[in-house]
Motif scaffolding. Structure first.
Motif, mmCIF file in Angstrom:
data_model
loop_
_atom_site.group_PDB
_atom_site.id
_atom_site.type_symbol
_atom_site.label_atom_id
_atom_site.label_comp_id
_atom_site.label_asym_id
_atom_site.label_seq_id
_atom_site.Cartn_x
_atom_site.Cartn_y
_atom_site.Cartn_z
ATOM 1 N N MET A 1 -7.751 0.216 12.113
ATOM 2 C CA MET A 1 -6.517 -0.569 12.074
ATOM 3 C C MET A 1 -6.232 -1.316 13.370
ATOM 4 O O MET A 1 -5.079 -1.608 13.675
ATOM 5 N N ASP A 2 -7.261 -1.668 14.126
ATOM 6 C CA ASP A 2 -7.049 -2.444 15.349
ATOM 7 C C ASP A 2 -6.315 -3.735 15.021
ATOM 8 O O ASP A 2 -6.670 -4.443 14.074
ATOM 9 N N GLY A 3 -5.286 -4.026 15.785
ATOM 10 C CA GLY A 3 -4.513 -5.242 15.597
ATOM 11 C C GLY A 3 -3.479 -5.148 14.493
ATOM 12 O O GLY A 3 -2.792 -6.119 14.213
ATOM 13 N N GLU A 4 -3.355 -3.982 13.874
ATOM 14 C CA GLU A 4 -2.407 -3.834 12.773
ATOM 15 C C GLU A 4 -1.154 -3.093 13.218
ATOM 16 O O GLU A 4 -1.165 -2.276 14.131
ATOM 17 N N LEU A 5 -0.076 -3.392 12.523
ATOM 18 C CA LEU A 5 1.212 -2.765 12.763
ATOM 19 C C LEU A 5 1.229 -1.391 12.113
ATOM 20 O O LEU A 5 0.853 -1.238 10.952
ATOM 21 N N VAL A 6 1.655 -0.365 12.869
ATOM 22 C CA VAL A 6 1.675 1.018 12.394
ATOM 23 C C VAL A 6 2.993 1.655 12.825
ATOM 24 O O VAL A 6 3.462 1.431 13.941
ATOM 25 N N TRP A 7 3.602 2.457 11.951
ATOM 26 C CA TRP A 7 4.822 3.198 12.279
ATOM 27 C C TRP A 7 4.421 4.563 12.833
ATOM 28 O O TRP A 7 3.665 5.292 12.207
ATOM 29 N N ARG B 1 4.050 2.073 7.108
ATOM 30 C CA ARG B 1 5.387 1.511 7.294
ATOM 31 C C ARG B 1 6.367 2.663 7.511
ATOM 32 O O ARG B 1 6.022 3.826 7.296
ATOM 33 N N ARG B 2 7.559 2.341 7.897
ATOM 34 C CA ARG B 2 8.577 3.366 8.152
ATOM 35 C C ARG B 2 8.832 4.161 6.872
ATOM 36 O O ARG B 2 9.128 3.578 5.833
ATOM 37 N N PRO B 3 8.687 5.480 6.949
ATOM 38 C CA PRO B 3 8.927 6.302 5.744
ATOM 39 C C PRO B 3 10.393 6.238 5.321
ATOM 40 O O PRO B 3 11.285 6.090 6.158
ATOM 41 N N GLU B 4 10.603 6.354 4.032
ATOM 42 C CA GLU B 4 11.968 6.411 3.532
ATOM 43 C C GLU B 4 12.592 7.711 4.013
ATOM 44 O O GLU B 4 11.921 8.720 4.152
ATOM 45 N N GLU B 5 13.902 7.699 4.235
ATOM 46 C CA GLU B 5 14.589 8.876 4.738
ATOM 47 C C GLU B 5 14.349 10.082 3.829
ATOM 48 O O GLU B 5 14.401 9.977 2.608
ATOM 49 N N GLY B 6 14.058 11.219 4.438
ATOM 50 C CA GLY B 6 13.835 12.449 3.691
ATOM 51 C C GLY B 6 12.436 12.619 3.143
ATOM 52 O O GLY B 6 12.126 13.590 2.488
ATOM 53 N N LYS B 7 11.528 11.665 3.420
ATOM 54 C CA LYS B 7 10.167 11.744 2.870
ATOM 55 C C LYS B 7 9.110 11.984 3.936
ATOM 56 O O LYS B 7 7.949 11.863 3.661
ATOM 57 N N GLU C 1 0.833 -1.198 0.000
ATOM 58 C CA GLU C 1 0.000 0.000 0.000
ATOM 59 C C GLU C 1 0.870 1.251 0.000
ATOM 60 O O GLU C 1 2.052 1.202 0.268
ATOM 61 N N GLY C 2 0.266 2.400 -0.314
ATOM 62 C CA GLY C 2 0.977 3.668 -0.267
ATOM 63 C C GLY C 2 1.426 3.981 1.151
ATOM 64 O O GLY C 2 1.055 3.297 2.097
ATOM 65 N N ASN C 3 2.210 5.052 1.292
ATOM 66 C CA ASN C 3 2.719 5.361 2.620
ATOM 67 C C ASN C 3 2.554 6.839 2.996
ATOM 68 O O ASN C 3 3.416 7.414 3.635
ATOM 69 N N ASP C 4 1.444 7.433 2.602
ATOM 70 C CA ASP C 4 1.154 8.777 3.070
ATOM 71 C C ASP C 4 0.797 8.694 4.551
ATOM 72 O O ASP C 4 0.377 7.631 5.036
ATOM 73 N N PRO C 5 0.933 9.806 5.298
ATOM 74 C CA PRO C 5 0.500 9.766 6.701
ATOM 75 C C PRO C 5 -0.961 9.320 6.784
ATOM 76 O O PRO C 5 -1.789 9.698 5.959
ATOM 77 N N LEU C 6 -1.243 8.492 7.775
ATOM 78 C CA LEU C 6 -2.596 7.972 7.958
ATOM 79 C C LEU C 6 -3.491 9.022 8.617
ATOM 80 O O LEU C 6 -3.024 9.837 9.416
ATOM 81 N N THR C 7 -4.761 8.977 8.295
ATOM 82 C CA THR C 7 -5.736 9.864 8.921
ATOM 83 C C THR C 7 -6.313 9.183 10.163
ATOM 84 O O THR C 7 -6.162 7.971 10.349
ATOM 85 N N LEU C 8 -7.001 9.968 10.991
ATOM 86 C CA LEU C 8 -7.654 9.378 12.166
ATOM 87 C C LEU C 8 -8.652 8.307 11.757
ATOM 88 O O LEU C 8 -8.750 7.256 12.393
ATOM 89 N N GLU C 9 -9.401 8.564 10.683
ATOM 90 C CA GLU C 9 -10.387 7.578 10.220
ATOM 91 C C GLU C 9 -9.700 6.273 9.802
ATOM 92 O O GLU C 9 -10.190 5.191 10.113
ATOM 93 N N GLU C 10 -8.595 6.381 9.090
ATOM 94 C CA GLU C 10 -7.862 5.172 8.690
ATOM 95 C C GLU C 10 -7.352 4.430 9.917
ATOM 96 O O GLU C 10 -7.462 3.205 10.002
ATOM 97 N N LEU C 11 -6.812 5.161 10.883
ATOM 98 C CA LEU C 11 -6.283 4.538 12.095
ATOM 99 C C LEU C 11 -7.367 3.852 12.914
ATOM 100 O O LEU C 11 -7.122 2.808 13.516
ATOM 101 N N ARG C 12 -8.552 4.414 12.922
ATOM 102 C CA ARG C 12 -9.646 3.797 13.692
ATOM 103 C C ARG C 12 -9.991 2.408 13.172
ATOM 104 O O ARG C 12 -10.520 1.588 13.905
#
Length: 107
Positions: free
Chosen positions: A47-53, A100-106, A34-45
């Motif tokens: 994501m129970d049980g999921e790995l998040v950076w 996931r962990r963002p690439e350096e500088g992004k 999946e893409g790696n833009d910052p997650l929104t509150l709605e997306e995070l809600r």
């Protein structure tokens, strides 16, 4: 805010319980596709049980993987497996979450 270190979490996995490792690898594989833009509150809600950076604006080098354990509507925060809370009222002001962990500088 207390975040758990992914290395500590992974070191607690019993090697005899191989299915746990497979579950974590499946989560990581899905996350990488999946893409790696910052997650929104709605997306995070959702994501129970999921790995998040999680990254703090104070020190991005101290980012950590956490596993969400639900949203607390009263405190307006996310619970993290292993203990700790992430305050939603300051999301985007003091911390961000990524798939996931963002690439350096992004970040």
């Amino acid at each position: 805010m207390r975040l758990i270190d992914a290395d500590i979490f992974l070191s607690k996995i019993d090697p005899d319980e191989y299915y746990h490792t497979n579950e974590i690898m499946d989560i990581m594989r899905d996350t990488l596709s999946e893409g790696n833009d910052p997650l929104t509150l709605e997306e995070l809600r959702g994501m129970d049980g999921e790995l998040v950076w999680i990254e703090s604006f104070r020190n991005a080098k101290n980012g950590k993987y956490v596993i969400f354990d639900g949203y607390d509507q009263v405190l307006h925060c996310f619970r993290v497996i292993g203990g700790g809370l992430l305050d939603c009222t300051v999301m985007g002001k003091t911390w961000l979450a990524y798939r996931r962990r963002p690439e350096e500088g992004k970040t």
